[in-house]
Design a protein around this motif. Structure first.
Motif, PDB file in Angstrom:
ATOM      1  N   GLY A 169      48.047  46.269  39.176  1.00 41.04           N
ATOM      2  CA  GLY A 169      47.302  46.839  40.290  1.00 41.04           C
ATOM      3  C   GLY A 169      48.198  47.109  41.482  1.00 41.04           C
ATOM      4  O   GLY A 169      49.344  46.674  41.527  1.00 41.04           O
ATOM      5  N   TYR A 170      47.657  47.839  42.448  1.00 36.35           N
ATOM      6  CA  TYR A 170      48.460  48.260  43.587  1.00 36.35           C
ATOM      7  C   TYR A 170      47.811  47.977  44.946  1.00 36.35           C
ATOM      8  O   TYR A 170      48.397  48.241  45.985  1.00 36.35           O
ATOM      9  N   ASP A 171      46.577  47.454  44.956  1.00 38.92           N
ATOM     10  CA  ASP A 171      45.951  47.049  46.217  1.00 38.92           C
ATOM     11  C   ASP A 171      44.901  45.984  45.937  1.00 38.92           C
ATOM     12  O   ASP A 171      44.684  45.598  44.786  1.00 38.92           O
ATOM     13  N   SER A 172      44.249  45.510  47.003  1.00 39.54           N
ATOM     14  CA  SER A 172      43.330  44.383  46.854  1.00 39.54           C
ATOM     15  C   SER A 172      42.136  44.690  45.946  1.00 39.54           C
ATOM     16  O   SER A 172      41.542  43.771  45.387  1.00 39.54           O
ATOM     17  N   THR A 173      41.809  45.958  45.764  1.00 37.94           N
ATOM     18  CA  THR A 173      40.685  46.302  44.883  1.00 37.94           C
ATOM     19  C   THR A 173      41.103  46.422  43.423  1.00 37.94           C
ATOM     20  O   THR A 173      40.255  46.409  42.535  1.00 37.94           O
ATOM     21  N   THR A 174      42.409  46.523  43.162  1.00 34.28           N
ATOM     22  CA  THR A 174      42.860  46.698  41.771  1.00 34.28           C
ATOM     23  C   THR A 174      43.751  45.562  41.265  1.00 34.28           C
ATOM     24  O   THR A 174      44.077  45.533  40.080  1.00 34.28           O
ATOM     25  N   PHE A 175      44.159  44.622  42.124  1.00 32.56           N
ATOM     26  CA  PHE A 175      44.990  43.509  41.659  1.00 32.56           C
ATOM     27  C   PHE A 175      44.246  42.735  40.575  1.00 32.56           C
ATOM     28  O   PHE A 175      43.082  42.369  40.743  1.00 32.56           O
ATOM     29  N   ASN A 176      44.937  42.485  39.455  1.00 34.79           N
ATOM     30  CA  ASN A 176      44.300  41.828  38.313  1.00 34.79           C
ATOM     31  C   ASN A 176      45.321  40.954  37.588  1.00 34.79           C
ATOM     32  O   ASN A 176      46.215  41.464  36.925  1.00 34.79           O
ATOM     33  N   PRO A 177      45.209  39.621  37.705  1.00 33.38           N
ATOM     34  CA  PRO A 177      46.142  38.736  36.991  1.00 33.38           C
ATOM     35  C   PRO A 177      45.697  38.520  35.546  1.00 33.38           C
ATOM     36  O   PRO A 177      44.526  38.259  35.288  1.00 33.38           O
ATOM     37  N   LYS A 178      46.627  38.645  34.621  1.00 36.82           N
ATOM     38  CA  LYS A 178      46.329  38.416  33.204  1.00 36.82           C
ATOM     39  C   LYS A 178      47.336  37.433  32.631  1.00 36.82           C
ATOM     40  O   LYS A 178      48.507  37.440  33.005  1.00 36.82           O
ATOM     41  N   THR A 179      46.866  36.615  31.702  1.00 36.37           N
ATOM     42  CA  THR A 179      47.743  35.642  31.054  1.00 36.37           C
ATOM     43  C   THR A 179      48.731  36.363  30.153  1.00 36.37           C
ATOM     44  O   THR A 179      48.342  37.180  29.323  1.00 36.37           O
ATOM     45  N   PHE A 180      50.008  36.065  30.311  1.00 31.94           N
ATOM     46  CA  PHE A 180      51.044  36.594  29.432  1.00 31.94           C
ATOM     47  C   PHE A 180      51.429  35.547  28.399  1.00 31.94           C
ATOM     48  O   PHE A 180      51.653  35.849  27.234  1.00 31.94           O
ATOM     49  N   SER A 181      51.521  34.292  28.831  1.00 29.84           N
ATOM     50  CA  SER A 181      51.852  33.195  27.920  1.00 29.84           C
ATOM     51  C   SER A 181      51.219  31.903  28.403  1.00 29.84           C
ATOM     52  O   SER A 181      51.241  31.603  29.598  1.00 29.84           O
TER      53      SER A 181
END
Length: 198
Positions: A169-181
Motif C-alpha cells: 500500500g501507499y497511504d493510510s487507506t491502502t496500507f495492508n500488513p501480510k504475514t510472509f513467514s
C-alpha cells in the motif's frame, strides 16, 4: 573511492541529541532515534532505554529533539514520504511501550529546503478522524516484538523476533500488513541489510 566534502562535527548538549544506529533520510534531513539515559517501563513491567526521535540538518548545530513523537522505538525508516517507527510509546507520550505497533507520520512533502515533520502530535494523526496513525503487526505478543524495518521494492518488510511481515500500500487507506513467514524472524536489527530493491 575517495570522497570529498565537508565534515561536520556536532556537539550535542545531551546524550539525547546523539543519533543511534536507527535513522532515516527524508528530504533534506536525517531523522533518527536517540540514545538516552532514562528508563521507561515496558508492557511486561521491565525497562527499555528511553529514546526519542531527533532531526539533524547535517550542520554543526545539535539535532532537534522531538517531544511529540513515538518514544522507546526499535527502528525508523522513511517510506512513501512518511516516517515509520517500529514500536514505542504513542506520539503523545502516554501509555505503555507498544512493541508490536507500527506508527507512521503524515506526509512530508520534502519538495523544498525546510520541509520538515512538525513536532506535534497531529503530525502522527489522521487529518480527518484525528486517530493516531498506527498498525498492530501480527498478534500483540510481548515476547514476539518488532526488531527492524527494511524496504523490499515498493513494500516494507517488518521483522519480528519470530516472523516477517510485508506492508503493501501507499497511504493510510491502502496500507495492508501480510504475514510472509511465521517460522523465520530476526533477533537483531544489525543483521538486516538492504541491497538495491530488497
Amino acid at each position: 573511492l575517495p570522497i570529498s566534502g565537508t565534515m561536520s562535527t556536532v556537539t550535542p548538549a545531551a546524550n539525547t541529541q546523539c543519533i543511534g544506529p536507527a535513522y532515516a533520510r527524508l528530504g533534506e534531513y536525517v531523522y533518527g532515534i536517540s540514545f538516552g539515559s532514562v528508563a521507561n517501563s515496558n508492557e511486561q513491567g521491565g525497562y527499555l532505554p528511553y529514546t526519542q526521535i531527533i532531526r539533524w540538518d547535517g550542520t554543526t548545530t545539535a539535532p532537534v529533539v522531538y517531544a511529540n513523537a513515538p518514544e522507546g522505538s526499535q527502528d525508523i525508516i522513511s517510506h512513501y514520504q512518511r516516517l515509520f517507527v517500529a514500536g514505542g510509546r504513542d506520539p503523545g507520550g502516554t501509555g505503555k511501550i507498544q512493541n508490536n505497533t507500527l506508527w507512521f507520520s503524515d506526509l512530508v512533502t520534502a519538495t523544498a529546503v525546510g520541509d520538515v515533520l512538525p513536532d506535534t502530535v497531529a503530525a502522527w494523526q489522521d487529518d480527518v478522524s484525528g486517530l493516531t496513525n498506527r498498525i498492530v503487526i501480527g498478534q500483540d505478543d510481548g515476547s514476539d516484538y518488532m526488531v527492524g524495518l527494511a524496504h523490499v521494492g515498493e513494500n516494507l518488510a517488518i521483522f519480528k523476533r519470530r516472523g516477517i511481515f510485508i506492508l503493501s500500500g501507499y497511504d493510510s487507506t491502502t496500507f495492508n500488513p501480510k504475514t510472509f513467514s511465521k517460522d523465520i524472524g530476526c533477533l537483531d536489527k544489525r543483521s538486516i541489510c538492504q541491497y538495491e530493491d530488497g
